[in-house]
Structures are given as C-alpha cells and as structure tokens.
Design an enzyme around this catalytic site. Structure first.
Site, PDB file in Angstrom:
ATOM      1  N   LYS A   1      66.149  22.232  19.792  1.00 57.40           N
ATOM      2  CA  LYS A   1      65.077  21.368  20.282  1.00 57.40           C
ATOM      3  C   LYS A   1      63.799  21.521  19.457  1.00 57.40           C
ATOM      4  O   LYS A   1      63.018  20.573  19.316  1.00 57.40           O
ATOM      5  CB  LYS A   1      64.815  21.632  21.766  1.00 57.40           C
ATOM      6  CG  LYS A   1      65.958  21.162  22.667  1.00 57.40           C
ATOM      7  CD  LYS A   1      66.251  19.670  22.492  1.00 57.40           C
ATOM      8  CE  LYS A   1      67.313  19.171  23.453  1.00 57.40           C
ATOM      9  NZ  LYS A   1      67.575  17.715  23.318  1.00 57.40           N
TER      10      LYS A   1
ATOM     11  N   TYR B   1      70.426  26.065  21.937  1.00 56.27           N
ATOM     12  CA  TYR B   1      69.719  24.926  22.518  1.00 56.27           C
ATOM     13  C   TYR B   1      68.238  24.949  22.149  1.00 56.27           C
ATOM     14  O   TYR B   1      67.681  23.945  21.689  1.00 56.27           O
ATOM     15  CB  TYR B   1      69.876  24.938  24.044  1.00 56.27           C
ATOM     16  CG  TYR B   1      69.076  23.870  24.749  1.00 56.27           C
ATOM     17  CD1 TYR B   1      69.562  22.568  24.832  1.00 56.27           C
ATOM     18  CD2 TYR B   1      67.841  24.152  25.331  1.00 56.27           C
ATOM     19  CE1 TYR B   1      68.830  21.572  25.476  1.00 56.27           C
ATOM     20  CE2 TYR B   1      67.108  23.173  25.971  1.00 56.27           C
ATOM     21  CZ  TYR B   1      67.606  21.890  26.042  1.00 56.27           C
ATOM     22  OH  TYR B   1      66.870  20.909  26.672  1.00 56.27           O
TER      23      TYR B   1
ATOM     24  N   SER C   1      62.522  18.826  24.348  1.00 54.70           N
ATOM     25  CA  SER C   1      62.415  19.714  25.505  1.00 54.70           C
ATOM     26  C   SER C   1      61.133  20.517  25.368  1.00 54.70           C
ATOM     27  O   SER C   1      60.610  20.710  24.258  1.00 54.70           O
ATOM     28  CB  SER C   1      63.618  20.667  25.554  1.00 54.70           C
ATOM     29  OG  SER C   1      63.436  21.698  26.504  1.00 54.70           O
TER      30      SER C   1
END
Length: 239
Positions: A150, A146, A133
């Site tokens: 990433k 999250y 990401s």
C-alpha cells in the site's frame, strides 16, 4: 466532474461494491470487475450493471476490461488482498510477497497502463480513483506484504497525478483505516467510505485520509526528513 460511466475493480464486495452501488444510484453506467465470478454475477444482477470477470494482476485481462468499458470517465482501481502472513517482513512467505504485490501493486500498474491512454485520447474530463490504505501513509511494525504494497500504491498514485498534471485526467487516492469488508469484520461502513471517495473525486482532492490521522502522517514525514527513529503511529486524540 459529472460521472456518467465508471469501471470498478474489486466490485463484488466491500468498498468496490459500495462504490458501484453509489454510482448506480446517481444513474451512472458501471462496469463491474472482480476475480470472484459468482460474487460478481450476484453484484451485477443486484445493481443491473455489466460485469467482466477480471484478475487485475493479469495485464491482458485488464486490457480486455478497458476495451469493454469505452467512454468511462471514472476508473476505480480498487481491487486488493491482505495476504495470509501479517507479521514482520521476514515472517512473510515468498509466495505471499509475490501474490500480494501482483494484485495490489500490479493491479494498479495494469489499470493505469490499460486506461490512461484511452482517457487521454478521449480528451474529456476523467478521473482515476486508486484505493490504497492508511497503512500506505503510516508504518506499523507488522502488516506483512500488505502494508508495503500500500505504500507502493500511494507512490504510484503520486506518480500518476504528477504525470497527468495539466491534462483533463485527475487522480485521487483513497487511504481508509479499518473498513467492514471481507478483509475485516470491524471498521467503518463501506458505504460511508465510498461517499467520501466520490466526493473527493468530484472536488479534485488527491488524498482521502481518515479523521484523526493528520498528525500521525505529519509526524512520519518529520522522522523521515530529520533521521529520527520511527515510533508507533497513533491517531490524533486531541479534541
């Protein structure tokens, strides 16, 4: 490289389904994997592809997926989750940290462990596409587990690329910004992201980065190298 056979995790929706759709349109055989059995069955029927229900956080299930996809020359380690808590690190529950890292990071580790030895043993040109990401290249103050996961995924992709240098197996890491998926109603079309990712695979490019973010990524590197305090990342607004 000529992609004839591929595996895609997280294939029932979003970027994964777009990757699988694009690959099938080129005539490649595709094995779809997802934890959502009903959605996976629907995707497999629509794309006329094989499917293996897989929880990527389970190493044994990833080994079974690899065994079900002999001859794959492209492995798309795409599965990922956002998590429930998207605040500052101390606002994220222990359960969310564990689950997000188990899927986002553990899924990539399990995929590399299951597929890389097989790809090397085959001795043919092959490629691993890892979905990270933009949140793994620049750092926002929130993003919960999250964002941290990433960053770890980008590091894993770098480790894999360095370890596989000089072999027939290449690595590309996909770092999109917002994409219209089950994770977000806003953002780019997953089909466009899939097209960019597969073009990068064929070109042997390592990173796929959203337009307008090169300056922000470079600035982060400068802060880290000089000890300056970080600032909020922003897209490059220059014409």
């Amino acid at each position: 490289m000529d992609i004839t056979s591929a595996v895609v995790t997280g294939a029932a929706s979003g970027i994964g389904r777009a990757l699988a759709t694009r690959l099938r349109s080129t005539g490649a055989r595709v094995v779809l994997a997802d934890v959502d059995e009903a959605a996976l069955a629907g995707a497999a029927a629509e794309l006329r592809a094989d499917a293996v229900r897989t929880d990527v956080s389970d190493a044994a299930q990833m080994e079974a997926l690899a065994a079900a996809a002999p001859g794959a020359d492209l492995v798309c380690l795409n599965a990922g989750i956002v998590g429930r808590d998207l605040g500052a690190p101390w606002e994220v529950s222990p359960e969310d940290w564990d689950r997000v890292f188990a899927v986002n990071v553990g899924g990539v580790v399990n995929g590399l462990r299951a597929f890389v030895p097989r790809l090397l043993a085959a001795g043919r040109p092959a490629h691993i596409l890892i979905t990270a990401s933009l949140a793994g290249l620049v750092t926002f103050p929130t993003g919960g587990a999250y964002a941290a996961s990433k960053h770890a995924v980008v590091a894993l992709a770098e480790q894999a690329a360095l370890s596989l240098a000089g072999t027939p197996v290449g690595v590309t890491v996909l770092c999109p910004a917002l994409v219209r998926t089950a994770m977000s109603p806003d953002g780019e079309d997953p089909a466009a992201i899939a097209e960019q990712a597969l073009a990068a695979v064929r070109a042997g490019t390592f990173t796929v980065v959203p337009d307008g973010w090169a300056t922000g990524i470079t600035r982060r590197g400068q802060w880290l190298a000089t000890g300056a305090q970080p600032d909020m990342p922003t897209a490059d607004t220059r014409p």
